[in-house]
Design a protein around this motif. Structure first.
Motif, PDB file in Angstrom:
ATOM      1  N   LEU A 171     -11.527 -11.617  -9.269  1.00  0.00           N
ATOM      2  CA  LEU A 171     -11.428 -11.666  -7.811  1.00  0.00           C
ATOM      3  C   LEU A 171     -12.748 -11.290  -7.149  1.00  0.00           C
ATOM      4  O   LEU A 171     -13.034 -11.727  -6.027  1.00  0.00           O
ATOM      5  CB  LEU A 171     -10.319 -10.731  -7.326  1.00  0.00           C
ATOM      6  CG  LEU A 171      -8.885 -11.174  -7.642  1.00  0.00           C
ATOM      7  CD1 LEU A 171      -7.897 -10.099  -7.231  1.00  0.00           C
ATOM      8  CD2 LEU A 171      -8.560 -12.489  -6.943  1.00  0.00           C
ATOM      9  N   ALA A 172     -13.553 -10.505  -7.826  1.00  0.00           N
ATOM     10  CA  ALA A 172     -14.848 -10.103  -7.277  1.00  0.00           C
ATOM     11  C   ALA A 172     -15.938 -11.122  -7.555  1.00  0.00           C
ATOM     12  O   ALA A 172     -17.058 -10.981  -7.047  1.00  0.00           O
ATOM     13  CB  ALA A 172     -15.251  -8.747  -7.848  1.00  0.00           C
ATOM     14  N   ASP A 173     -15.623 -12.149  -8.328  1.00  0.00           N
ATOM     15  CA  ASP A 173     -16.633 -13.127  -8.725  1.00  0.00           C
ATOM     16  C   ASP A 173     -16.546 -14.347  -7.803  1.00  0.00           C
ATOM     17  O   ASP A 173     -15.527 -15.040  -7.773  1.00  0.00           O
ATOM     18  CB  ASP A 173     -16.387 -13.557 -10.177  1.00  0.00           C
ATOM     19  CG  ASP A 173     -17.567 -14.307 -10.772  1.00  0.00           C
ATOM     20  OD1 ASP A 173     -18.062 -15.244 -10.106  1.00  0.00           O
ATOM     21  OD2 ASP A 173     -17.989 -13.971 -11.885  1.00  0.00           O
ATOM     22  N   PRO A 174     -17.592 -14.644  -7.041  1.00  0.00           N
ATOM     23  CA  PRO A 174     -17.528 -15.752  -6.080  1.00  0.00           C
ATOM     24  C   PRO A 174     -17.429 -17.128  -6.727  1.00  0.00           C
ATOM     25  O   PRO A 174     -17.208 -18.121  -6.033  1.00  0.00           O
ATOM     26  CB  PRO A 174     -18.833 -15.603  -5.286  1.00  0.00           C
ATOM     27  CG  PRO A 174     -19.761 -14.896  -6.223  1.00  0.00           C
ATOM     28  CD  PRO A 174     -18.893 -13.958  -7.015  1.00  0.00           C
ATOM     29  N   ARG A 175     -17.576 -17.196  -8.029  1.00  0.00           N
ATOM     30  CA  ARG A 175     -17.498 -18.489  -8.714  1.00  0.00           C
ATOM     31  C   ARG A 175     -16.068 -18.906  -9.046  1.00  0.00           C
ATOM     32  O   ARG A 175     -15.832 -20.054  -9.450  1.00  0.00           O
ATOM     33  CB  ARG A 175     -18.333 -18.448  -9.993  1.00  0.00           C
ATOM     34  CG  ARG A 175     -19.817 -18.208  -9.757  1.00  0.00           C
ATOM     35  CD  ARG A 175     -20.565 -17.901 -11.038  1.00  0.00           C
ATOM     36  NE  ARG A 175     -20.120 -16.640 -11.639  1.00  0.00           N
ATOM     37  CZ  ARG A 175     -20.682 -16.092 -12.716  1.00  0.00           C
ATOM     38  NH1 ARG A 175     -21.699 -16.700 -13.315  1.00  0.00           N
ATOM     39  NH2 ARG A 175     -20.247 -14.949 -13.199  1.00  0.00           N
ATOM     40  N   PHE A 176     -15.102 -17.979  -8.853  1.00  0.00           N
ATOM     41  CA  PHE A 176     -13.725 -18.248  -9.237  1.00  0.00           C
ATOM     42  C   PHE A 176     -12.765 -17.940  -8.098  1.00  0.00           C
ATOM     43  O   PHE A 176     -12.983 -17.020  -7.313  1.00  0.00           O
ATOM     44  CB  PHE A 176     -13.331 -17.401 -10.457  1.00  0.00           C
ATOM     45  CG  PHE A 176     -14.000 -17.822 -11.735  1.00  0.00           C
ATOM     46  CD1 PHE A 176     -13.432 -18.790 -12.554  1.00  0.00           C
ATOM     47  CD2 PHE A 176     -15.212 -17.254 -12.119  1.00  0.00           C
ATOM     48  CE1 PHE A 176     -14.040 -19.174 -13.729  1.00  0.00           C
ATOM     49  CE2 PHE A 176     -15.826 -17.633 -13.304  1.00  0.00           C
ATOM     50  CZ  PHE A 176     -15.247 -18.603 -14.104  1.00  0.00           C
ATOM     51  N   ASP A 177     -11.690 -18.716  -8.026  1.00  0.00           N
ATOM     52  CA  ASP A 177     -10.581 -18.457  -7.105  1.00  0.00           C
ATOM     53  C   ASP A 177      -9.298 -18.275  -7.908  1.00  0.00           C
ATOM     54  O   ASP A 177      -9.019 -19.075  -8.817  1.00  0.00           O
ATOM     55  CB  ASP A 177     -10.381 -19.632  -6.133  1.00  0.00           C
ATOM     56  CG  ASP A 177     -11.524 -19.775  -5.162  1.00  0.00           C
ATOM     57  OD1 ASP A 177     -11.971 -18.757  -4.606  1.00  0.00           O
ATOM     58  OD2 ASP A 177     -11.979 -20.925  -4.950  1.00  0.00           O
TER      59      ASP A 177
END
Length: 238
Positions: free
Chosen positions: A192-198
């Motif tokens: 959730l903290a990684d902008p590359r994943f939803d």
């Protein structure tokens, strides 16, 4: 290497490249050993095969996309998915010999031409695969390493999330299943903290209920018998 041994010999790969756990369990059944001898040579992936051409070329039949399952256990899910989707190539990675033997037998008995197997630490394979080569990565019931001093051995770590991001095509998916609440929270916190994943879940049932076509696994059956509720988490690569 024992579970509590964090030392390395000179020349060993760094910790993130290490495999933790047994490589062989109880004696193989006669039929499993026979399948290993007869069928694994054509199913096994050698690292020098990877990157030499399109990933689809690893398979003897045409495939439109390639998926990877890391730590497939006995191969229940891997083989079920490959049988359901003959137009997709499946790479299964498992360092445990008994799991390789079970999967080899299942693939051979069903005559599947869209499965290849990798029987070693998956990190060198991940680093050899070309960018954007995978439509999906599955990590199902990995070892949770419940003791705090062993959390660094969990597979969901920043370096492996970077590998997933590199390997997944835009719109590709990372799927994670576990019956250990703390490992679920650990994984959610990082993804959730990684902008590359939803995270794809929109309602509780999206992670409480198995995915469509889910065949179940022996690890899941054990968790349910012991009163633990599995969770099924899916993340989309932006």
């Amino acid at each position: 290497m024992t579970a509590d041994d964090d030392s390395r010999h000179p020349g060993e790969p760094p910790r993130e490249h290490a495999f933790y756990g047994r490589r062989k369990g109880k004696k193989l059944r006669t039929a499993q050993a026979a399948h290993l001898a007869a069928d694994l040579p054509r199913l096994a992936i050698a690292l020098d095969e990877v990157g030499a051409g399109p990933l689809a070329a690893l398979f003897p039949q045409p495939v439109r996309a390639v998926r990877l399952e890391i730590g497939f256990g006995g191969g229940e899910h891997l083989v079920s998915e490959a049988a359901r989707h003959p137009d997709i190539g499946y790479i299964g990675a498992e360092a445990f010999l008994n799991g390789i033997a079970k999967a080899t037998a299942r693939v051979a008995e069903r005559g599947l031409g869209n499965v290849r197997l990798y029987g070693d630490d998956v990190i060198p394979l991940l680093d050899r695969l070309p960018p954007g080569a995978l439509e999906r990565i599955d990590l199902l019931y990995p070892d949770p390493w419940p003791k705090r001093r062993h959390w660094k051995r969990r597979f969901v770590q920043a370096d492996n999330i970077d590998r997933f991001a590199r390997l997944l095509t835009p719109g590709g998916h990372f799927r994670f299943a576990t019956d250990i609440e703390h490992y679920a929270a650990w994984t959610l916190r990082q993804l959730l903290a990684d902008p590359r994943f939803d995270w794809t879940a929109e309602r509780a049932d999206d992670w409480r209920l198995p995915w469509d076509g889910w065949p179940g696994t022996r690890y899941e059956a054990k968790a349910l018998r012991e009163g633990r509720r599995p969770g099924y988490y899916e993340f989309r690569r932006r």
